[in-house]
Design an enzyme around this catalytic site. Structure first.
Site, PDB file in Angstrom:
ATOM      1  CB  ILE A 144      -0.955  -0.004   1.213  1.00 41.62           C
ATOM      2  CG1 ILE A 144      -1.995   1.118   1.118  1.00 41.62           C
ATOM      3  CG2 ILE A 144      -0.204   0.043   2.527  1.00 41.62           C
ATOM      4  CD1 ILE A 144      -3.133   1.011   2.134  1.00 41.62           C
ATOM      5  CB  CYS A 145       1.151   4.086   0.995  1.00 46.08           C
ATOM      6  SG  CYS A 145       1.472   5.839   1.229  1.00 46.08           S
ATOM      7  CB  ALA A 146       5.587   4.956  -0.667  1.00 47.87           C
TER       8      ALA A 146
END
Length: 147
Positions: free
Chosen positions: A61-63
């Site tokens: 998730i995310c970066a």
């Protein structure tokens, strides 16, 4: 980790024998700092490669999709990541990364999500894989996420 949060592991990755350890799923949390640390961890990258070769689920998730998975050739053909990092993955995927908040690539056995505002949806998608649709729906309802 992101926002100064500190996580304490039950077991250190370096103490695991990857040939003997089987993971139901490997999940990479987000945050740019944590993702950079994960990307530099050879044993984690090896565990992810082993997970993929064994056709077991992994998620980011995310970066983490852009900073960990993509540079190591582990990003599936269908994925997303934190919107500011979409340009780092668009050349590696078949879908539009901003089209979905959570992407489940069943062929690659990978789940990716965009970031902080998508964590509950990400969690429910992971629950579907780990404990089934019925239990995931119960949790979704308890979290007031039902649509």
């Amino acid at each position: 980790m992101s926002r100064g949060m500190k996580f304490v592991a039950e077991t250190h990755l370096e103490s695991l024998d990857l040939q003997e350890t089987k993971f139901d799923i490997i999940i990479l949390p987000g945050g740019f700092g944590g993702a950079k640390t994960f990307a530099g961890c050879k044993k984690l990258i090896a565990a992810l490669k082993q997970q993929i070769e064994a056709k077991r689920w992994y998620a980011a998730i995310c970066a983490s999709p852009a900073i960990v998975l993509e540079p190591n050739g582990l990003l599936p053909k269908k994925a997303t990541c934190y919107p500011a990092l979409h340009s780092k993955i668009t050349h590696s995927i078949e879908n539009e990364p901003s089209a979905l908040r959570v992407v489940v690539d069943k062929d690659a056995k990978c789940v990716t999500s965009q970031g902080p505002g998508t964590t509950l949806e990400f969690g429910v998608a992971l629950l579907v894989l780990l404990v089934g649709e019925k239990k995931a729906k119960e949790v979704e309802k308890a979290l007031l996420l039902e649509s």
